[in-house]
Design a protein around this motif. Structure first.
Motif, PDB file in Angstrom:
ATOM      1  N   LEU A 446     139.673   8.882  40.616  1.00  0.00           N
ATOM      2  CA  LEU A 446     138.624   9.151  39.556  1.00  0.00           C
ATOM      3  C   LEU A 446     137.376   9.689  40.362  1.00  0.00           C
ATOM      4  CD1 LEU A 446     138.868   6.214  37.190  1.00  0.00           C
ATOM      5  CD2 LEU A 446     139.655   8.317  36.629  1.00  0.00           C
ATOM      6  N   GLU A 447     136.970  10.648  39.938  1.00  0.00           N
ATOM      7  CA  GLU A 447     135.595  11.257  40.103  1.00  0.00           C
ATOM      8  C   GLU A 447     134.672  11.658  39.246  1.00  0.00           C
ATOM      9  OE1 GLU A 447     134.422  15.430  42.024  1.00  0.00           O
ATOM     10  OE2 GLU A 447     135.198  14.129  43.737  1.00  0.00           O
ATOM     11  N   ASP A 448     133.498  11.010  39.238  1.00  0.00           N
ATOM     12  CA  ASP A 448     132.538  11.022  38.037  1.00  0.00           C
ATOM     13  C   ASP A 448     131.320  11.678  38.817  1.00  0.00           C
ATOM     14  OD1 ASP A 448     131.339  11.266  35.626  1.00  0.00           O
ATOM     15  OD2 ASP A 448     131.463   9.010  35.246  1.00  0.00           O
ATOM     16  N   GLU A 449     130.855  12.941  38.163  1.00  0.00           N
ATOM     17  CA  GLU A 449     129.579  13.452  38.891  1.00  0.00           C
ATOM     18  C   GLU A 449     128.625  14.129  37.608  1.00  0.00           C
ATOM     19  OE1 GLU A 449     128.684  16.476  42.381  1.00  0.00           O
ATOM     20  OE2 GLU A 449     130.609  16.676  41.308  1.00  0.00           O
ATOM     21  N   LEU A 450     127.548  13.507  37.728  1.00  0.00           N
ATOM     22  CA  LEU A 450     126.403  13.900  36.883  1.00  0.00           C
ATOM     23  C   LEU A 450     125.285  14.179  37.411  1.00  0.00           C
ATOM     24  CD1 LEU A 450     125.808  11.964  33.654  1.00  0.00           C
ATOM     25  CD2 LEU A 450     123.647  12.534  34.912  1.00  0.00           C
ATOM     26  N   SER A 451     124.612  15.487  36.774  1.00  0.00           N
ATOM     27  CA  SER A 451     123.299  16.110  37.341  1.00  0.00           C
ATOM     28  C   SER A 451     122.436  16.045  36.341  1.00  0.00           C
ATOM     29  CB  SER A 451     123.586  17.342  38.141  1.00  0.00           C
ATOM     30  OG  SER A 451     124.336  17.287  39.225  1.00  0.00           O
ATOM     31  N   ALA A 452     121.222  15.796  36.476  1.00  0.00           N
ATOM     32  CA  ALA A 452     120.223  15.925  35.137  1.00  0.00           C
ATOM     33  C   ALA A 452     118.801  16.214  35.737  1.00  0.00           C
ATOM     34  CB  ALA A 452     120.116  14.657  34.515  1.00  0.00           C
ATOM     35  N   THR A 476     121.985  17.920  31.148  1.00  0.00           N
ATOM     36  CA  THR A 476     122.777  16.953  32.089  1.00  0.00           C
ATOM     37  C   THR A 476     124.060  17.863  31.930  1.00  0.00           C
ATOM     38  OG1 THR A 476     123.609  15.831  30.090  1.00  0.00           O
ATOM     39  CG2 THR A 476     121.798  14.919  31.469  1.00  0.00           C
ATOM     40  N   ASN A 477     124.826  17.843  33.301  1.00  0.00           N
ATOM     41  CA  ASN A 477     126.009  18.123  33.560  1.00  0.00           C
ATOM     42  C   ASN A 477     126.675  16.891  33.957  1.00  0.00           C
ATOM     43  OD1 ASN A 477     128.192  19.687  35.418  1.00  0.00           O
ATOM     44  ND2 ASN A 477     127.565  21.239  33.998  1.00  0.00           N
ATOM     45  N   ARG A 478     127.829  16.871  33.315  1.00  0.00           N
ATOM     46  CA  ARG A 478     128.684  15.646  33.756  1.00  0.00           C
ATOM     47  C   ARG A 478     130.315  16.324  33.880  1.00  0.00           C
ATOM     48  NH1 ARG A 478     128.932   9.267  31.444  1.00  0.00           N
ATOM     49  NH2 ARG A 478     130.259   8.666  32.890  1.00  0.00           N
ATOM     50  N   GLU A 479     130.803  15.725  35.017  1.00  0.00           N
ATOM     51  CA  GLU A 479     132.166  16.112  34.916  1.00  0.00           C
ATOM     52  C   GLU A 479     133.040  15.030  35.563  1.00  0.00           C
ATOM     53  OE1 GLU A 479     134.615  18.998  38.288  1.00  0.00           O
ATOM     54  OE2 GLU A 479     133.643  20.168  36.390  1.00  0.00           O
ATOM     55  N   LYS A 480     134.211  14.349  34.660  1.00  0.00           N
ATOM     56  CA  LYS A 480     134.767  13.586  35.181  1.00  0.00           C
ATOM     57  C   LYS A 480     136.401  13.955  35.485  1.00  0.00           C
ATOM     58  CE  LYS A 480     134.514   9.284  33.783  1.00  0.00           C
ATOM     59  NZ  LYS A 480     134.398   8.047  34.527  1.00  0.00           N
ATOM     60  N   THR A 481     136.980  13.508  36.387  1.00  0.00           N
ATOM     61  CA  THR A 481     138.404  14.021  36.768  1.00  0.00           C
ATOM     62  C   THR A 481     139.234  12.709  37.031  1.00  0.00           C
ATOM     63  OG1 THR A 481     137.416  16.012  37.642  1.00  0.00           O
ATOM     64  CG2 THR A 481     139.871  15.416  38.349  1.00  0.00           C
ATOM     65  N   LYS A 482     140.455  12.946  36.637  1.00  0.00           N
ATOM     66  CA  LYS A 482     141.430  11.865  36.921  1.00  0.00           C
ATOM     67  C   LYS A 482     142.604  12.495  37.602  1.00  0.00           C
ATOM     68  CE  LYS A 482     144.522   8.239  34.949  1.00  0.00           C
ATOM     69  NZ  LYS A 482     144.821   7.648  33.679  1.00  0.00           N
ATOM     70  N   GLN A 483     143.115  11.920  38.659  1.00  0.00           N
ATOM     71  CA  GLN A 483     144.216  12.345  39.363  1.00  0.00           C
ATOM     72  C   GLN A 483     145.452  11.173  39.386  1.00  0.00           C
ATOM     73  OE1 GLN A 483     145.463  15.398  40.273  1.00  0.00           O
ATOM     74  NE2 GLN A 483     147.413  14.359  40.464  1.00  0.00           N
ATOM     75  N   TYR A 484     146.203  11.282  38.607  1.00  0.00           N
ATOM     76  CA  TYR A 484     147.323  10.274  38.603  1.00  0.00           C
ATOM     77  C   TYR A 484     148.588  10.713  39.178  1.00  0.00           C
ATOM     78  CZ  TYR A 484     150.881   6.964  36.691  1.00  0.00           C
ATOM     79  OH  TYR A 484     151.839   6.009  36.531  1.00  0.00           O
ATOM     80  N   ASP A 485     149.094   9.786  40.151  1.00  0.00           N
ATOM     81  CA  ASP A 485     150.390   9.823  40.947  1.00  0.00           C
ATOM     82  C   ASP A 485     150.991   8.741  40.888  1.00  0.00           C
ATOM     83  OD1 ASP A 485     150.005  12.695  42.013  1.00  0.00           O
ATOM     84  OD2 ASP A 485     148.353  11.671  43.034  1.00  0.00           O
ATOM     85  N   SER A 486     152.316   8.864  40.812  1.00  0.00           N
ATOM     86  CA  SER A 486     153.336   7.538  40.657  1.00  0.00           C
ATOM     87  C   SER A 486     154.423   7.636  41.594  1.00  0.00           C
ATOM     88  CB  SER A 486     153.653   7.139  39.330  1.00  0.00           C
ATOM     89  OG  SER A 486     153.963   8.148  38.714  1.00  0.00           O
ATOM     90  N   ALA A 487     155.270   6.677  41.849  1.00  0.00           N
ATOM     91  CA  ALA A 487     156.307   6.702  42.682  1.00  0.00           C
ATOM     92  C   ALA A 487     157.481   5.466  42.491  1.00  0.00           C
ATOM     93  CB  ALA A 487     156.136   7.140  44.242  1.00  0.00           C
ATOM     94  N   PHE A 488     158.700   6.086  42.514  1.00  0.00           N
ATOM     95  CA  PHE A 488     159.562   4.989  42.495  1.00  0.00           C
ATOM     96  C   PHE A 488     160.147   4.518  43.890  1.00  0.00           C
ATOM     97  CE2 PHE A 488     160.813   7.405  38.526  1.00  0.00           C
ATOM     98  CZ  PHE A 488     160.458   6.049  37.465  1.00  0.00           C
ATOM     99  N   TRP A 549     143.746  14.757  34.356  1.00  0.00           N
ATOM    100  CA  TRP A 549     142.954  15.621  33.564  1.00  0.00           C
ATOM    101  C   TRP A 549     141.397  15.621  34.087  1.00  0.00           C
ATOM    102  CZ3 TRP A 549     138.941  12.232  32.390  1.00  0.00           C
ATOM    103  CH2 TRP A 549     139.390  11.058  32.268  1.00  0.00           C
ATOM    104  N   THR A 550     140.557  16.790  33.434  1.00  0.00           N
ATOM    105  CA  THR A 550     139.280  16.678  33.818  1.00  0.00           C
ATOM    106  C   THR A 550     138.719  17.134  32.535  1.00  0.00           C
ATOM    107  OG1 THR A 550     139.565  17.728  35.897  1.00  0.00           O
ATOM    108  CG2 THR A 550     137.502  18.411  35.046  1.00  0.00           C
ATOM    109  N   VAL A 551     137.365  16.283  32.394  1.00  0.00           N
ATOM    110  CA  VAL A 551     136.697  16.523  31.037  1.00  0.00           C
ATOM    111  C   VAL A 551     135.273  16.893  31.537  1.00  0.00           C
ATOM    112  CG1 VAL A 551     135.586  15.487  29.416  1.00  0.00           C
ATOM    113  CG2 VAL A 551     138.087  14.904  29.682  1.00  0.00           C
ATOM    114  N   GLU A 552     134.726  17.922  31.142  1.00  0.00           N
ATOM    115  CA  GLU A 552     133.156  18.258  31.569  1.00  0.00           C
ATOM    116  C   GLU A 552     132.350  18.517  30.238  1.00  0.00           C
ATOM    117  OE1 GLU A 552     130.821  21.748  34.175  1.00  0.00           O
ATOM    118  OE2 GLU A 552     133.171  22.064  33.655  1.00  0.00           O
TER     119      GLU A 552
END
Length: 909
Positions: A446-452, A476-488, A549-552
């Motif tokens: 997860l990466e969450d970044e906010l500038s104001a 304000t500008n905020r961007e949150k990114t989630k990168q999900y990986d999984s493995a058997f 996903w990414t949300v901005e």
């Protein structure tokens, strides 16, 4: 000699931004040579006095906590201190207070700021995890229950502003070292995680250049253990083969979990005021947060039912005893447990930097600019490793006797859990017939970044009802990114395998549920040895891509506020009236997968923009000396959860229904987030009466009503699937139902709060060293998806919350015992693949206590500056319990954390 009793306002000024509460207040000298008696207010009373002064002097309805000494909040953590305030409560994670609910609303409805600036989060959403912030580096916190127009991070529940020290306001040099030894009274449940830890901190505050330059630096380090005996039940199906179809336990996961929270934090403040016009403050806050846990136990499929050759329902359950519609004891046959040796590592880095610059252009006009930046990076790696008896369903299993208990169930079996081998004894297969699954990995970044940027102007009128006009704009500008990986994971041997000797560890004991020792090894080292083949789970299950996903968000907020001061008769009236206009431009990027023969993965984007207008009014009327009636009216918003705002979606195509014409039988369906989701909106009305008896004593009663204009529900809508190509027979219908988050009908929340804080000397002189505080909050709600539906429970809402503390402080001694109670509520816990899961949490009462001594009162000069403290947390070993389906019989989780004891010392140079 003149006698002097410090006023609450003077105490507030002395305490502003102070992280030591060695508050010294003196009367101004009436003549140059008149002697002055200095009254020193410190410790518990200093903390209470500073917090009460903040509450009393504010135009809004607020609550406050303040540090007792440098690097020492009244409780072990910020969250625990906040939980003692009227209308606030917390939810525990691994035994520690973690997230905060305000007035019955979940953390999703609450925002947190640091020195007035909105903060990023280390989870997938907006709720602040307060254990991320070292309490040793926080001087105070103010909870705004009613907002004003100048408060940029408004929320329907409330806003918590964490504050660091202001060195020029502190006004003196201080250098303090704190250290504590910590121990959990549970034995070391896992061999690789200790039940002992420590906390330490160093704080330095000083002023230079004729008190125009102030510097504050703080460092804290912590290693805090948690031990947890945990029972998890899969569910309670009906036993169809038994008369009356009673509920029966379907499966069981007993674990022993040991976690170690390691956290390092740094705080630095540089304050510069070269003259009476220019004022500059730069502050930096950084934490590194690593929460590791080892979890070992057994996953036991229990109840299995089937239809025999004669068409009768039967099962593997015998000797069943039924009480109150539930099977309370019996014997399951053919049970083959999956033994788990799991590990999870969560590592977070959070940094927040801010610069505030103000300049008095004239006696009436002040201009200010505030720039800030914050960022959080979080990496969570979860490893599951399976072992047992046989592999892939090759063994018949064992008989297991069970008796249901208050913490789940107690078992008895002849199986020896030490004599196990690597491999999954169940026939859990990797999709597409790729063989047995012997483990699994979840890997989330997860990466969450906010500038104001905020620009403001204050114009002081000096006469009339409107005393001051404040206006400005915040971006304000905020961007949150989630990168999900999984493995058997699959054993390279593709067969049951003995654990190599170098990875074996001392067996853990599952005796708390009747099972003895089990095979124990180091799953991290085993995985690193290369014993497994690793298969990307997304290649077999493309829908897993939708978890990334990414949300901005870009938010522009112009505002204007008039600060009021006048009199009604001889009663002073102060307050403010203002307006925010909030513009939001939100967007999301994600993935769409189509579950058909092609399993196609398609990038997808979405978003929207909107304006909301938020008026606010706060009035405070002093009806008698130190007695206030406060009124707050405001329209507020709380932005949707980010995992609900994702554009990612998953679609399904059933080729067998290609010729259907009724949409109920459509071959198309789907589910996912909604990038066009609007925020929760509410009008809120607050009224309170506050009567202050002394600097640490008051009575307050408040009522509130929140009219929710809308709420967010997971609803079915009709989606258009014509854009998806189909091979073979072309479907008649190109539309189908899509389950997604939508803004729906609202409802209301209302409640009341009563608080009494009392110093003993108000009752009798002999009680002058004693004091107490008690508060009670009642909250009720009704929220419906539509007019025809039944009310739904709101996450985080406990109908009853009670907090009580009794303390003694005199002659250098300090002692306090505190209890906090909250009734049942709907809480958020971690579910399958670390996903969010909502469950009902059983009511709980947490009891903490501490005793200490300040050697500055001993008369021993060599020990001056030294103080010691002994703390006990969760003294009654209160469990954390959840249940499902609104039925308290259906226990889902039972977690026992034990008691934690800390012995510490502080030295002020």
């Amino acid at each position: 000699m003149s006698l002097f009793k410090p006023s609450l306002v003077m105490l507030a000024l002395a305490a502003a931004g102070v992280s030591s509460m060695n508050i010294a207040v003196a009367a101004e000298q009436s003549t140059a040579d008149e002697p002055v008696e200095v009254i020193e207010v410190r410790g518990i009373r200093g903390s209470l006095a500073a917090a009460q002064a903040t509450k009393m002097d504010n135009s809004s309805i607020v609550e406050s906590i303040s540090a007792e000494d440098i690097g020492k909040l009244p409780d072990n953590s910020i969250a625990e201190s906040l939980a003692r305030l009227p209308g606030l409560t917390t939810q525990r994670l691994n035994g520690r207070a973690n997230v905060v609910s305000i007035r019955g609303l979940a953390p999703d409805f609450t925002t947190a700021t640091l020195n007035g600036r909105e903060q990023v989060t280390v989870n997938e959403n907006r709720g602040i995890e307060f254990d991320q912030y070292p309490s040793e580096l926080i001087s105070s916190a103010v909870v705004y229950k009613t907002p004003d127009a100048s408060l940029m991070a408004q929320a329907i529940g409330g806003t918590v502003d964490l504050q660091t020290v202001r060195p020029l306001a502190f006004g003196e040099q201080a250098f303090v070292v704190n250290g504590r030894y910590e121990m959990n009274d549970m034995d070391q449940l896992n061999p690789d995680v200790s039940n002992k830890g420590y906390r330490s901190s160093i704080s330095y505050i000083d002023q230079f250049l004729d008190d125009t330059l102030g510097v504050a630096i703080g460092f804290s380090s912590m290693s805090s253990p948690s031990q947890n005996e945990r029972s998890h039940i899969w569910g309670y199906p009906e036993a169809e083969d038994l008369e009356g179809k009673p509920l029966v336990i379907s499966g069981y996961k007993p674990y022993v979990q040991s976690s170690e929270l390691q956290r390092d934090g740094v705080m630095a403040v540089i304050e510069f005021a070269p003259n009476d016009k220019l004022h500059s403050i730069v502050d930096v806050f950084y934490t590194n947060f690593e929460d590791n846990y080892s979890l070992r136990g057994a996953e036991m499929p229990l109840y299995t039912s089937y239809t025999d050759d004669e068409g009768n329902k039967t099962s593997n359950l015998t000797n069943a005893v039924i009480e109150n519609g539930m099977v309370t004891s019996g014997t399951f046959s053919g049970v083959n447990p999956v033994l788990r040796n799991d590990f999870e590592d969560k590592n977070s880095d959070l940094i927040a930097v801010g610069w505030n610059l103000s300049y008095d252009v004239s006696e009436n006009l002040t201009l200010a600019a505030d720039l800030s930046y914050s960022k959080a990076d979080t990496h969570t790696f979860s490893l599951e490793s399976y072992s047992g008896f046989g592999r892939g369903g090759s063994e018949a299993g064992y008989d297991v006797d069970f008796v249901m208990s208050e913490n789940g169930a107690i078992f008895d079996t002849d199986a020896n859990f030490i004599n196990a081998t690597l491999g999954n004894p169940q026939n859990w297969g990797i999709p597409n017939n790729n063989g047995v699954q012997d483990g699994f990995i979840n890997d989330i970044e997860l990466e969450d970044e906010l500038s104001a940027v905020r620009l403001t102007a204050n114009y002081y009128l000096g006469s009339g009802i409107v005393e001051e006009i404040e206006f400005g704009v915040n971006y304000t500008n905020r961007e949150k990114t989630k990168q999900y990986d999984s493995a058997f994971l699959q054993l390279k041997s593709n067969a049951p395998t003995a654990v190599p000797g170098e990875f074996l560890m001392s067996p853990v004991d599952l005796g708390f549920i009747g099972i003895g020792p089990m095979l124990t090894y180091d799953p991290r080292a085993l995985f690193a040895s290369g014993i497994y083949n690793v298969f990307d789970a997304a290649e077999f299950d493309p829908w897993r891509n939708t978890k990334s996903w990414t949300v901005e968000e870009e938010v522009i907020t112009p505002y204007v506020q008039a600060n009021l001061y006048t009199e009604i008769g001889d009663m002073p009236l102060k307050g403010n009236v203002g307006l925010q206009a909030v513009y939001t431009d939100q967007s999301s990027d994600g993935f769409t997968t189509v579950r058909d023969e092609s399993n196609e993965i398609v990038p997808i984007s979405g978003g929207t923009d909107y304006w909301e207008v938020l008026p606010s009014l706060n009035l405070s009327l002093e009806v008698a000396d130190d007695q206030y009636v406060r009124l707050g009216i405001a329209r507020t918003l709380a932005r949707a959860r980010m995992d609900q705002m994702t554009a990612s979606r998953e679609f399904y195509y059933n080729a067998n229904n290609w010729d259907k014409t009724d949409i109920k039988d459509s071959p198309w369906s789907g589910s996912g987030g909604n990038a066009e989701l609007k925020p929760w909106m509410a009008w809120q009305f607050d009224l309170s009466y506050e009567n202050y008896f002394s600097g640490t004593s008051y009575f307050a009663v408040a009522v509130f009503y929140k009219d929710l204009e809308n709420y967010i529900f997971n609803k079915q809508t009709i989606g258009d699937f014509s854009w998806i190509p189909v091979e073979g027979n072309q479907p008649v219908l190109t539309e189908g139902y899509v389950s997604e988050w939508q803004n729906g009908e609202g409802g209301y929340i209302w409640g009341s709060e009563v608080t009494l804080a009392l110093n003993g000397d108000l009752l009798h002189d002999s009680l002058s060293g004693f004091g107490m505080s008690v508060n009670y909050s009642y909250t009720d709600s009704e929220v419906k998806e539509d007019a025809e539906s039944a009310p739904i429970p709101l996450p985080g809402l406990s109908e009853d919350v009670v907090n009580a503390s009794l303390y003694y402080e005199d002659y250098g001694f300090q002692a306090r015992i505190s209890a906090r109670y909250r009734s049942d509520f709907l809480g958020e816990v971690s579910g399958l693949s670390l996903a969010r899961d909502m469950r009902f949490v059983v009511s709980e009462t947490i009891v903490d206590a501490q005793i200490g001594y300040d050697f500055s009162e001993s008369g021993i000069k060599s020990l001056e500056g030294l103080s010691v403290v002994l703390q006990g947390l969760n003294l009654t070993d209160e469990p954390f319990m959840t249940y499902e389906n609104g039925d308290e019989r259906q226990i889902k989780d039972y977690q026992s954390y034990g008691r934690t004891f800390m012995l510490g010392a502080s030295y002020a140079f």
